[in-house]
Design an enzyme around this catalytic site. Structure first.
Site: not given
Ligand code: PEP
Length: 252
Positions: A10, A12, A97, A99, A167, A173, A213
């Site tokens: 992703n 983003k 998601h 976000e 998630e 992040g 992460s």
């Molecule tokens: C995400 O936002 O889908 C995600 C998993 O981000 P990150 O791997 O940077 O934690």
């Protein structure tokens, strides 16, 4: 039940034409150079879907978008429809998601409405769920995930048209991840919630990704858990070496 793993990136709101196409080409070359027994997916921003599609031609990497509207066409300024996504070559779309749920107030019912429309257009949805840090501290992780499965996933979802991404919001992040034991426990609970809603046969075949992460150095531990069927990767998907190393580490 053998489920083929999915390694999904992703991007983003990152990349412009030059570095986005360079990244897609680099990932495609690395994936071609090795035999990986998994599916790959890249979800760039809308502006790069067409260009990235060209870079992925001839590779086994699928193209996906990061969001979709539920309507086919019409007066929805700034939105993109499911048909527009299939038209440009998308096979997948991420929906719900955290976000989008946070920045745009997207509710479970809106997520479900989008998923139904995306399925009707032939897209595979990656429906995201997960708890906040406060919910985790209050030991509500499983309750939150069960509730999101119950309200965000369409009643007629199948293992062919739906992927779930667990998630934990506090892990996105941040460099923090739950323990492997916690991840397995939550994924097993999600699979039980899917079985309750969709039947055991569908739940046994549906892929449940872990996201938050994921890096090359923790991929093996997380992605070899029995109910973890791949990863949704944010930050590390912006580096071709790291993205592909996650698959290599987890699937060797
Ligand atoms: C995400 O936002 O889908 C995600 C998993 O981000 P990150 O791997 O940077 O934690």
């Amino acid at each position: 039940m053998a489920r083929k793993k999915l390694i999904a990136g992703n991007w983003k709101m990152n990349c412009l034409l030059e570095n986005g196409t360079a990244l897609a080409k680099a990932v495609a070359e690395k994936v071609k150079a090795q035999k990986y027994n998994c599916d790959f997916l890249i979800c760039p921003p809308f502006t790069l879907l067409g260009a990235v599609k060209k870079c992925l031609r001839g590779s086994k990497i699928a193209l996906g978008a990061q969001d979709v509207h539920f309507a086919e066409f019409g007066a929805h300024t700034g939105d993109i429809s499911p048909l527009m996504l299939t038209d440009i070559g998308c096979k997948y779309v991420i929906i719900g998601h955290s976000e989008r749920r946070t920045d745009h107030g997207e509710s479970n019912s809106l997520v479900k409405k989008k998923a139904i429309a995306a399925h009707q257009a032939g897209l595979i949805t990656v429906i995201c769920i997960g708890e906040t840090g406060a919910e985790r501290d209050a030991s509500k992780t499983i309750e939150v995930c069960q509730n999101e499965i119950s309200r965000s996933v369409p009643e007629n979802a199948t293992a062919q048209n739906t992927v779930i991404a667990y998630e934990p919001i506090w892990a996105i992040g941040t460099g923090k991840t739950p323990t492997a034991q916690d991840v397995q426990e939550v994924h097993a609970a999600i699979r039980s919630a899917l079985a309750k809603k969709l039947g055991k046969a569908v739940a046994d075949r549906m892929r449940i990704l872990y996201g938050g992460s994921v890096k090359p150095n923790n991929a093996a531990e997380l992605l070899t858990l029995p109910d973890v069927d791949g990863a949704l990767i944010g930050g590390a998907s912006l580096k071709a070496d790291d993205f592909v190393a996650i698959a290599a580490n987890a699937l060797k």
